[in-house]
Design a protein around this motif. Sequence first.
Motif, PDB file in Angstrom:
ATOM      1  N   LEU A 183     -21.950  -2.462  -7.212  1.00  0.00           N
ATOM      2  CA  LEU A 183     -22.307  -3.882  -7.314  1.00  0.00           C
ATOM      3  C   LEU A 183     -22.064  -4.404  -8.731  1.00  0.00           C
ATOM      4  N   HIS A 184     -22.366  -3.595  -9.719  1.00  0.00           N
ATOM      5  CA  HIS A 184     -22.142  -3.995 -11.117  1.00  0.00           C
ATOM      6  C   HIS A 184     -20.649  -4.225 -11.376  1.00  0.00           C
TER       7      HIS A 184
ATOM      8  N   ALA B 252     -15.559 -10.015  -7.712  1.00  0.00           N
ATOM      9  CA  ALA B 252     -15.069  -9.519  -6.429  1.00  0.00           C
ATOM     10  C   ALA B 252     -16.204  -9.489  -5.412  1.00  0.00           C
ATOM     11  N   LYS B 253     -15.858  -9.824  -4.178  1.00  0.00           N
ATOM     12  CA  LYS B 253     -16.811  -9.718  -3.074  1.00  0.00           C
ATOM     13  C   LYS B 253     -16.371  -8.585  -2.160  1.00  0.00           C
ATOM     14  N   ALA B 254     -17.338  -7.975  -1.473  1.00  0.00           N
ATOM     15  CA  ALA B 254     -17.040  -6.821  -0.620  1.00  0.00           C
ATOM     16  C   ALA B 254     -17.909  -6.880   0.626  1.00  0.00           C
ATOM     17  N   THR B 255     -17.586  -5.995   1.563  1.00  0.00           N
ATOM     18  CA  THR B 255     -18.375  -5.852   2.780  1.00  0.00           C
ATOM     19  C   THR B 255     -18.916  -4.427   2.836  1.00  0.00           C
ATOM     20  N   PHE B 256     -20.218  -4.313   3.033  1.00  0.00           N
ATOM     21  CA  PHE B 256     -20.888  -3.018   3.082  1.00  0.00           C
ATOM     22  C   PHE B 256     -21.290  -2.734   4.524  1.00  0.00           C
ATOM     23  N   PHE B 257     -20.687  -1.707   5.124  1.00  0.00           N
ATOM     24  CA  PHE B 257     -21.051  -1.276   6.471  1.00  0.00           C
ATOM     25  C   PHE B 257     -22.135  -0.205   6.330  1.00  0.00           C
TER      26      PHE B 257
ATOM     27  N   ALA C 234     -27.674 -10.972  -1.582  1.00  0.00           N
ATOM     28  CA  ALA C 234     -27.976 -12.081  -2.494  1.00  0.00           C
ATOM     29  C   ALA C 234     -26.817 -12.364  -3.445  1.00  0.00           C
ATOM     30  N   LYS C 235     -26.018 -11.357  -3.725  1.00  0.00           N
ATOM     31  CA  LYS C 235     -24.870 -11.520  -4.612  1.00  0.00           C
ATOM     32  C   LYS C 235     -23.633 -12.063  -3.879  1.00  0.00           C
ATOM     33  N   GLY C 236     -23.765 -12.310  -2.589  1.00  0.00           N
ATOM     34  CA  GLY C 236     -22.657 -12.879  -1.826  1.00  0.00           C
ATOM     35  C   GLY C 236     -21.786 -11.880  -1.112  1.00  0.00           C
ATOM     36  N   HIS C 237     -22.226 -10.628  -1.076  1.00  0.00           N
ATOM     37  CA  HIS C 237     -21.486  -9.618  -0.332  1.00  0.00           C
ATOM     38  C   HIS C 237     -21.934  -9.631   1.125  1.00  0.00           C
ATOM     39  N   GLU C 238     -21.094  -9.076   1.981  1.00  0.00           N
ATOM     40  CA  GLU C 238     -21.347  -9.102   3.415  1.00  0.00           C
ATOM     41  C   GLU C 238     -21.912  -7.764   3.880  1.00  0.00           C
TER      42      GLU C 238
END
Length: 261
Positions: free
Chosen positions: A70-71, A78-83, A101-105
């Motif tokens: 995340l850091h 950059a945004k990412a998706t966490f499964f 909250a940081k805009g990741h999915e």
Amino acid sequence: MRKWQTLALALLLGTGSLSCASPAAALGAPKGRDYYEPRGEIVWEVATDDKVVALTFDDGPDPTQTPAILHLLDQYQAKATFFVIGNRVSRFPELVKTASAKGHEIGNHTYNHTYFSAGNTARLFDKEVTLTEESIYNAIGKHSSLFRPPGGYYNSIIVNSSHAKGMQVILWSWHQDTKDWSRPGVNRIINKVLNNLHSGDIILMHDHVEGSTQTVAALKAILPEIQKRGYRCVTVSELMKHQKQAQPVKDSHDESKRSGL
């Protein structure tokens, strides 16, 4: 799980697909990628001319690796998706809350990292996915809309059941499977991503690999280079919005009439 173990498991269980071990669409299954992809029922990557890619991280959250990732994502906008794995979300809800909250999915990856097969899918799917959705909702106050089956196994039950729950099945670009779970070495992870980078890629990585820091180390080189090449890292849902629209097929009869032929 090693590649040969995964393949052996697939052969033993008669799974619908084995995307992580082989580009073969299915082992004995009647429907493969050539059936599901044109219908948009499973997404491997997105056809687009826009310079966007999706970083995806499976098997977390992890109390050490997820915050480090995340850091780095913050550092390069950059945004990412966490499964995520449901039982890990229950253990570390604050990590999932922070990522969201940081805009990741946040996507669903089953509660126990369960491998489905033709014989057990109907029995396990609802339980595994529902429990994970409960843990995700408890952490972030909303449900996920994406599902990634562990190991890339898929069959018609997984596809239909996912869609019935309002979830899109997401796999990954075959040329962007970093296999970071096997600890192949930092440079191999870096080269796998950067040497094969294309618009619309869905890149497979992991934010929980027991005892390994290779993924985090590789991202320190991958993220600035992706940015330098002019690509943006977006969530999977955002990536799908960049899908190139198919050109309508012209009616040759209408063309003839307009030409006066």
